[in-house]
Design a protein around this motif. Sequence first.
Motif, PDB file in Angstrom:
ATOM      1  N   ALA A   1       0.817  -1.209   0.000  1.00  0.00           N
ATOM      2  CA  ALA A   1       0.000   0.000   0.000  1.00  0.00           C
ATOM      3  C   ALA A   1       0.852   1.260   0.000  1.00  0.00           C
ATOM      4  CB  ALA A   1      -0.938  -0.004   1.205  1.00  0.00           C
ATOM      5  N   LEU A   2       2.100   1.146  -0.523  1.00  0.00           N
ATOM      6  CA  LEU A   2       3.031   2.272  -0.648  1.00  0.00           C
ATOM      7  C   LEU A   2       3.247   2.928   0.709  1.00  0.00           C
ATOM      8  CD1 LEU A   2       1.828   3.651  -4.091  1.00  0.00           C
ATOM      9  CD2 LEU A   2       3.649   2.028  -3.618  1.00  0.00           C
ATOM     10  N   MET A   3       2.922   4.197   0.872  1.00  0.00           N
ATOM     11  CA  MET A   3       3.218   4.900   2.119  1.00  0.00           C
ATOM     12  C   MET A   3       2.425   4.355   3.309  1.00  0.00           C
ATOM     13  SD  MET A   3       1.231   8.546   1.586  1.00  0.00           S
ATOM     14  CE  MET A   3       2.006   8.841   0.009  1.00  0.00           C
ATOM     15  N   PHE A   4       1.431   3.494   3.042  1.00  0.00           N
ATOM     16  CA  PHE A   4       0.621   2.941   4.134  1.00  0.00           C
ATOM     17  C   PHE A   4       1.062   1.531   4.520  1.00  0.00           C
ATOM     18  CE2 PHE A   4      -2.075   5.994   1.853  1.00  0.00           C
ATOM     19  CZ  PHE A   4      -2.325   6.893   2.886  1.00  0.00           C
ATOM     20  N   GLY A   5       2.215   1.082   4.025  1.00  0.00           N
ATOM     21  CA  GLY A   5       2.743  -0.209   4.436  1.00  0.00           C
ATOM     22  C   GLY A   5       2.255  -1.357   3.575  1.00  0.00           C
ATOM     23  N   ASN A   6       2.145  -2.534   4.187  1.00  0.00           N
ATOM     24  CA  ASN A   6       1.769  -3.748   3.472  1.00  0.00           C
ATOM     25  C   ASN A   6       0.592  -4.431   4.154  1.00  0.00           C
ATOM     26  OD1 ASN A   6       3.978  -4.725   1.272  1.00  0.00           O
ATOM     27  ND2 ASN A   6       4.942  -3.463   2.846  1.00  0.00           N
ATOM     28  N   LEU A   7      -0.217  -5.123   3.346  1.00  0.00           N
ATOM     29  CA  LEU A   7      -1.372  -5.854   3.854  1.00  0.00           C
ATOM     30  C   LEU A   7      -1.192  -7.345   3.579  1.00  0.00           C
ATOM     31  CD1 LEU A   7      -4.215  -3.430   2.758  1.00  0.00           C
ATOM     32  CD2 LEU A   7      -3.514  -3.917   5.090  1.00  0.00           C
ATOM     33  N   TYR A   8      -1.587  -8.173   4.562  1.00  0.00           N
ATOM     34  CA  TYR A   8      -1.453  -9.619   4.494  1.00  0.00           C
ATOM     35  C   TYR A   8      -2.779 -10.270   4.885  1.00  0.00           C
ATOM     36  CZ  TYR A   8       3.568  -8.557   4.669  1.00  0.00           C
ATOM     37  OH  TYR A   8       4.817  -8.057   4.426  1.00  0.00           O
ATOM     38  N   TRP A   9      -2.950 -11.527   4.442  1.00  0.00           N
ATOM     39  CA  TRP A   9      -4.111 -12.309   4.840  1.00  0.00           C
ATOM     40  C   TRP A   9      -3.647 -13.388   5.814  1.00  0.00           C
ATOM     41  CZ3 TRP A   9      -9.138 -11.469   4.273  1.00  0.00           C
ATOM     42  CH2 TRP A   9     -10.034 -12.500   4.545  1.00  0.00           C
ATOM     43  N   ASP A  10      -4.235 -13.374   7.010  1.00  0.00           N
ATOM     44  CA  ASP A  10      -3.905 -14.342   8.050  1.00  0.00           C
ATOM     45  C   ASP A  10      -4.841 -15.539   7.905  1.00  0.00           C
ATOM     46  OD1 ASP A  10      -3.322 -15.782  10.304  1.00  0.00           O
ATOM     47  OD2 ASP A  10      -3.682 -14.153  11.731  1.00  0.00           O
ATOM     48  N   HIS A  11      -4.281 -16.701   7.590  1.00  0.00           N
ATOM     49  CA  HIS A  11      -5.097 -17.906   7.408  1.00  0.00           C
ATOM     50  C   HIS A  11      -5.474 -18.562   8.729  1.00  0.00           C
ATOM     51  CE1 HIS A  11      -4.472 -17.930   3.038  1.00  0.00           C
ATOM     52  NE2 HIS A  11      -3.208 -17.598   3.290  1.00  0.00           N
ATOM     53  N   GLU A  12      -4.810 -18.151   9.821  1.00  0.00           N
ATOM     54  CA  GLU A  12      -5.093 -18.753  11.126  1.00  0.00           C
ATOM     55  C   GLU A  12      -5.200 -17.662  12.198  1.00  0.00           C
ATOM     56  OE1 GLU A  12      -1.986 -21.526  11.913  1.00  0.00           O
ATOM     57  OE2 GLU A  12      -2.151 -22.520   9.975  1.00  0.00           O
ATOM     58  N   PRO A  13      -6.176 -16.767  12.067  1.00  0.00           N
ATOM     59  CA  PRO A  13      -6.262 -15.682  13.053  1.00  0.00           C
ATOM     60  C   PRO A  13      -6.658 -16.207  14.427  1.00  0.00           C
ATOM     61  CG  PRO A  13      -8.203 -15.709  11.648  1.00  0.00           C
ATOM     62  CD  PRO A  13      -7.249 -16.719  11.071  1.00  0.00           C
ATOM     63  N   LEU A  14      -6.204 -15.503  15.459  1.00  0.00           N
ATOM     64  CA  LEU A  14      -6.631 -15.834  16.805  1.00  0.00           C
ATOM     65  C   LEU A  14      -8.128 -15.600  16.936  1.00  0.00           C
ATOM     66  CD1 LEU A  14      -3.737 -14.115  18.805  1.00  0.00           C
ATOM     67  CD2 LEU A  14      -3.931 -16.537  18.196  1.00  0.00           C
ATOM     68  N   GLN A  15      -8.710 -16.239  17.919  1.00  0.00           N
ATOM     69  CA  GLN A  15     -10.155 -16.102  18.107  1.00  0.00           C
ATOM     70  C   GLN A  15     -10.530 -14.629  18.291  1.00  0.00           C
ATOM     71  OE1 GLN A  15     -11.709 -18.449  21.302  1.00  0.00           O
ATOM     72  NE2 GLN A  15     -13.849 -17.990  20.850  1.00  0.00           N
ATOM     73  N   GLY A  16     -11.484 -14.188  17.487  1.00  0.00           N
ATOM     74  CA  GLY A  16     -11.946 -12.811  17.561  1.00  0.00           C
ATOM     75  C   GLY A  16     -11.120 -11.817  16.770  1.00  0.00           C
ATOM     76  N   GLN A  17     -10.030 -12.270  16.139  1.00  0.00           N
ATOM     77  CA  GLN A  17      -9.177 -11.379  15.374  1.00  0.00           C
ATOM     78  C   GLN A  17      -9.527 -11.451  13.882  1.00  0.00           C
ATOM     79  OE1 GLN A  17      -7.431  -9.185  16.592  1.00  0.00           O
ATOM     80  NE2 GLN A  17      -6.113  -9.784  18.282  1.00  0.00           N
TER      81      GLN A  17
END
Length: 448
Positions: A97-113
């Motif tokens: 996202a250029l000046m806003f950093g990077n985005l990732y997809w978490d395949h195993e998020p913690l509960q509620g995340q």
Amino acid sequence: MKGLLREIIVPVFLALIVIQYVIQAFQIPSGSMEDSLKTGDFLLGLKFTYGSPVPFSNKKFPGYTLPEAGDVIIFRYPGEPEYPEGNPGRYTHLFNALMFGNLYWDHEPLQGQPHLVHFPDGPKDYIKRCVAVSGDTVAVHHGRLSVNGKQQEYLPGKGKYTAYYRTKSPRDERGQFVVPSVGDTLYVDSLSLEMAWWLRSLIAQENPDESVELDLTLLKDGEEANNHVFEEFKIPLENDRRLLIDEVYRRNNMILQHVTQGDTISAPVPFTFIRELTRMAYLPLIDPNTPSGFTRKVSYVGFDGSLLQDLEGNVNLLNAPEVVAVDTAAADSAVVAPSADSATVAAPAETKPKFEIRRKLTLGGKPLDYYVVKTPQFFMMGDNRDNSLDSRYWGVVSLRNIKAKAFVIYFSFENDDGSFALTNPFTWWRLPLKIRWSRLGKIIHLID
């Protein structure tokens, strides 16, 4: 509709192509390259020089040349994970996202995340000067760089030294080291702990889709002793030891006073702390259990391998033989206090336990006894030699991490006093006075 296509969509598409394959914009955030490059300089780098990235992959198109000593280079900092937690199996990179950093997809998020993870300040890009390439022998003594046995008397660009005293930190002292070449075989057990840490970094750069870990085990007389506490762990007070020093003072409720950089302190340090720090490689700055909304933010700080020099040194202290004075003039073999007119000799005390450190380096969970280098490697240093976090601390940079050759300064802005603020219209009149007009358009490799 044709007008919209011609006036908006096509220019935006072409701009994205240029950003992806041709240029990289970069802002100088610190003084590590002064006075060649100054804080507040905005510059453009050429991506295609060393190879543009292949879309949706970790590969690069071939460049028309390799980095050479003297080039000013923008590269991805190897002291941070490319994926959150250094875990490419769990996270998928979505986009930059250029000046806003990077985005990732978490395949195993913690509960509620949430599944969406935002890395706003990383992985960071750095800018330094390449001072040595694969096959070169590098050393630093009293802060002065030597390459292939020849001390480099001339600082490139408008570089400078600022220290008025020298210590044993990597800034000032770095033992002789050969920058690895393609095809070199590096054996894990033949390296010092710090060099094993550098190898871990090299492997991680060359294998971004695999997890890489360095696991340490403390042995006492051949038996595992990971719960051992070094009662008087000696630590030199240097900037690169800050993580350990802060932890030591926090654990022991100590207050730092009457000490200066270069002094050595002693304090209890559990081996488990250093072991975990080494295994993790990157310390999270944000608790993953912190409640989040649409996205979960992550941020990391790396640690420098010089800490492992201290670990080896303290293990050697544990193994050092103790001596006692023996009165050779005494009639019997009893140990007595030596008199002024009797000779004394050193005799070993009781047998001490032997401590040693076993290391295990793994790639994708599989242990490595050795590693064959795949890509050219480069040694980077800042022109501001005494105020630069660079390869002296975290090792070599792989060709894969190199992003662009710094080319031209297109804007330069000095606001150290903070008197201009974009959010405050009453300060906008100062903007023309803040611009360093003489730096605009400077070709970087011509700065001397």
